[in-house]
Design an enzyme around this catalytic site. Structure first.
Site, mmCIF file in Angstrom:
data_model
loop_
_atom_site.group_PDB
_atom_site.id
_atom_site.type_symbol
_atom_site.label_atom_id
_atom_site.label_comp_id
_atom_site.label_asym_id
_atom_site.label_seq_id
_atom_site.Cartn_x
_atom_site.Cartn_y
_atom_site.Cartn_z
ATOM 1 N N ARG A 177 -7.094 -12.771 -0.523
ATOM 2 C CA ARG A 177 -7.788 -11.541 -0.933
ATOM 3 C C ARG A 177 -8.647 -11.775 -2.178
ATOM 4 N NH1 ARG A 177 -4.502 -6.077 -1.477
ATOM 5 N NH2 ARG A 177 -3.045 -7.319 -2.709
ATOM 6 N N ARG A 190 6.970 -8.699 -4.454
ATOM 7 C CA ARG A 190 6.409 -7.378 -4.132
ATOM 8 C C ARG A 190 6.876 -6.895 -2.763
ATOM 9 N NH1 ARG A 190 0.301 -8.514 -4.961
ATOM 10 N NH2 ARG A 190 -0.018 -6.329 -4.430
ATOM 11 N N LYS A 225 -4.523 -1.219 3.378
ATOM 12 C CA LYS A 225 -4.709 0.184 2.953
ATOM 13 C C LYS A 225 -6.047 0.363 2.219
ATOM 14 C CE LYS A 225 -0.876 0.239 0.538
ATOM 15 N NZ LYS A 225 -0.460 -1.167 0.774
ATOM 16 N N ARG A 243 -6.695 -11.419 -7.578
ATOM 17 C CA ARG A 243 -5.737 -10.670 -8.394
ATOM 18 C C ARG A 243 -4.629 -11.579 -8.897
ATOM 19 N NH1 ARG A 243 -4.432 -5.213 -5.045
ATOM 20 N NH2 ARG A 243 -2.405 -5.652 -5.963
ATOM 21 N N ARG A 247 5.108 5.451 -3.939
ATOM 22 C CA ARG A 247 5.755 4.180 -3.637
ATOM 23 C C ARG A 247 7.275 4.278 -3.782
ATOM 24 N NH1 ARG A 247 0.997 0.714 -4.850
ATOM 25 N NH2 ARG A 247 1.388 -1.379 -4.085
HETATM 26 P P1 ADP Z 1 -3.597 -3.291 0.629
HETATM 27 O O1 ADP Z 1 -4.551 -2.335 -0.044
HETATM 28 O O2 ADP Z 1 -2.745 -2.632 1.673
HETATM 29 O O3 ADP Z 1 -2.778 -4.093 -0.346
HETATM 30 P P2 ADP Z 1 -6.046 -4.725 1.396
HETATM 31 O O4 ADP Z 1 -6.862 -3.657 2.050
HETATM 32 O O5 ADP Z 1 -6.470 -5.151 0.037
HETATM 33 O O6 ADP Z 1 -4.462 -4.352 1.422
HETATM 34 O O7 ADP Z 1 -6.015 -5.978 2.391
HETATM 35 C C1 ADP Z 1 -5.322 -7.159 2.029
HETATM 36 C C2 ADP Z 1 -6.138 -8.379 2.456
HETATM 37 O O8 ADP Z 1 -6.144 -8.465 3.887
HETATM 38 C C3 ADP Z 1 -7.594 -8.309 2.035
HETATM 39 O O9 ADP Z 1 -8.000 -9.638 1.726
HETATM 40 C C4 ADP Z 1 -8.319 -7.777 3.276
HETATM 41 O O10 ADP Z 1 -9.668 -8.238 3.350
HETATM 42 C C5 ADP Z 1 -7.479 -8.353 4.397
HETATM 43 N N1 ADP Z 1 -7.370 -7.468 5.560
HETATM 44 C C6 ADP Z 1 -7.284 -6.106 5.557
HETATM 45 N N2 ADP Z 1 -7.147 -5.634 6.818
HETATM 46 C C7 ADP Z 1 -7.130 -6.725 7.629
HETATM 47 C C8 ADP Z 1 -7.006 -6.907 9.047
HETATM 48 N N3 ADP Z 1 -6.871 -5.844 9.869
HETATM 49 N N4 ADP Z 1 -7.043 -8.167 9.534
HETATM 50 C C9 ADP Z 1 -7.161 -9.236 8.688
HETATM 51 N N5 ADP Z 1 -7.280 -9.132 7.350
HETATM 52 C C10 ADP Z 1 -7.262 -7.894 6.828
HETATM 53 P P1 AMP Z 2 -1.884 -2.083 -5.269
HETATM 54 O O1 AMP Z 2 -3.293 -2.263 -5.705
HETATM 55 O O2 AMP Z 2 -1.652 -0.771 -4.560
HETATM 56 O O3 AMP Z 2 -1.345 -3.267 -4.505
HETATM 57 O O4 AMP Z 2 -1.004 -1.984 -6.610
HETATM 58 C C1 AMP Z 2 -0.934 -3.086 -7.514
HETATM 59 C C2 AMP Z 2 0.281 -2.943 -8.402
HETATM 60 O O5 AMP Z 2 0.144 -1.763 -9.211
HETATM 61 C C3 AMP Z 2 1.613 -2.762 -7.672
HETATM 62 O O6 AMP Z 2 2.195 -4.006 -7.285
HETATM 63 C C4 AMP Z 2 2.449 -2.054 -8.750
HETATM 64 O O7 AMP Z 2 2.887 -2.961 -9.744
HETATM 65 C C5 AMP Z 2 1.405 -1.130 -9.392
HETATM 66 N N1 AMP Z 2 1.367 0.182 -8.703
HETATM 67 C C6 AMP Z 2 0.362 0.689 -7.964
HETATM 68 N N2 AMP Z 2 0.683 1.904 -7.500
HETATM 69 C C7 AMP Z 2 1.943 2.159 -7.957
HETATM 70 C C8 AMP Z 2 2.851 3.238 -7.790
HETATM 71 N N3 AMP Z 2 2.541 4.323 -7.034
HETATM 72 N N4 AMP Z 2 4.058 3.155 -8.393
HETATM 73 C C9 AMP Z 2 4.391 2.091 -9.154
HETATM 74 N N5 AMP Z 2 3.604 1.023 -9.335
HETATM 75 C C10 AMP Z 2 2.369 1.056 -8.734
#
Ligand code: ADP
Ligand code: AMP
Length: 217
Positions: free
Chosen positions: A127, A171, A13, A160, A88
């Site tokens: 990541r 999660r 995302k 992270r 969420r």
């Molecule tokens: P989210 O915001 O949904 O938690 P991220 O955008 O941070 O996910 O992506 C999670 C990890 O996967 C990151 O390390 C990113 O670089 C990698 N990633 C994202 N999209 C892809 C994809 N289509 N193929 C492989 N790796 C990906």
């Molecule tokens: P993210 O960066 O979206 O993966 O969010 C990291 C963490 O922040 C999540 O695992 C939750 O603990 C918290 N968080 C982010 N967005 C929300 C939300 N909309 N509601 C509750 N917790 C959230």
């Protein structure tokens, strides 16, 4: 364009949000980024949020909804926004609906980046993120141009704390229980588009652009 990104943690995302935000000139609003900024600045919100985030739990709705109410009041949201990581829970989605109704605004769509669970662990443990601008990288799938440095702002990249193997599993369970119901929630309102998130990053972006291009027509 007023869009919500849905999908499990690690679906991509944040990665797609940066490109969508650039292409459609709408602000990328990530509640996760807002919490991480508050944690690094040790604000009262950050100190409270950290207790939940470190365990892989959701931050309570009461805190999270207030953040979105404030953020959507910002002038840069007048012509659109992209929500990443909010809502969420169904409760958060209902709160968003009320906020938008009060503003006389309608959503264009929610976009589900669909990725099966078996893809997620390697994505999340590899990541690396920029705490300054929120950009997300992967040590193998999307490495930065310079090791350990953000391509966009040059800040240092970090792993992270909640991307450890144990926390990821917690999660994902919470996603299944609390966030997945939003797929039906938006589907029932005819506000759901789905993209195959197992494609490479560029392929996912192309799929998203073709959906959003249709909506804009
Ligand atoms: P989210 O915001 O949904 O938690 P991220 O955008 O941070 O996910 O992506 C999670 C990890 O996967 C990151 O390390 C990113 O670089 C990698 N990633 C994202 N999209 C892809 C994809 N289509 N193929 C492989 N790796 C990906
Ligand atoms: P993210 O960066 O979206 O993966 O969010 C990291 C963490 O922040 C999540 O695992 C939750 O603990 C918290 N968080 C982010 N967005 C929300 C939300 N909309 N509601 C509750 N917790 C959230």
């Amino acid at each position: 364009m007023r869009i919500i990104l849905l999908g499990p943690p690690g679906a991509g995302k944040g990665t797609q949000a940066k490109s969508i935000s650039n292409k459609f000139s709408i602000p990328h609003i990530s509640t996760g980024d807002i919490f991480r900024k508050n944690i690094s600045e040790k604000t009262p919100l950050g100190i409270e949020a950290k207790k939940h985030i470190d365990k892989g739990h959701l931050v309570p709705d009461a805190l999270t909804i207030d953040i979105i109410v404030d953020r959507l009041d910002n002038e840069d949201c007048i012509n659109g926004f992209l929500l990443d990581g909010y809502p969420r829970t169904v409760n958060q989605a209902e709160a968003l609906e009320t906020i938008l109704e009060e503003k006389g605004i309608v959503l264009d769509t929610s976009l589900l980046i669909k990725v099966p669970r078996e893809f997620i662990l390697s994505r999340m443990t590899g990541r690396r993120v920029c705490l300054n601008c929120g950009a997300s990288y992967h040590i193998t799938f999307n490495p930065p141009e310079t090791d350990g440095k953000c391509n966009l702002c040059g800040s240092s990249l970090v792993q992270r704390a909640d991307d450890s193997e144990e926390t990821v599993s917690e999660r994902l369970d919470i996603y299944d229980a609390q966030t997945q119901p939003l797929i039906k929630y938006y589907g029932d309102k005819n506000l759901l588009s789905v993209v195959d998130g197992t494609q490479a990053i560029n392929g996912v972006f192309e799929s998203i652009c073709s959906i959003l291009g249709e909506i804009k027509k």
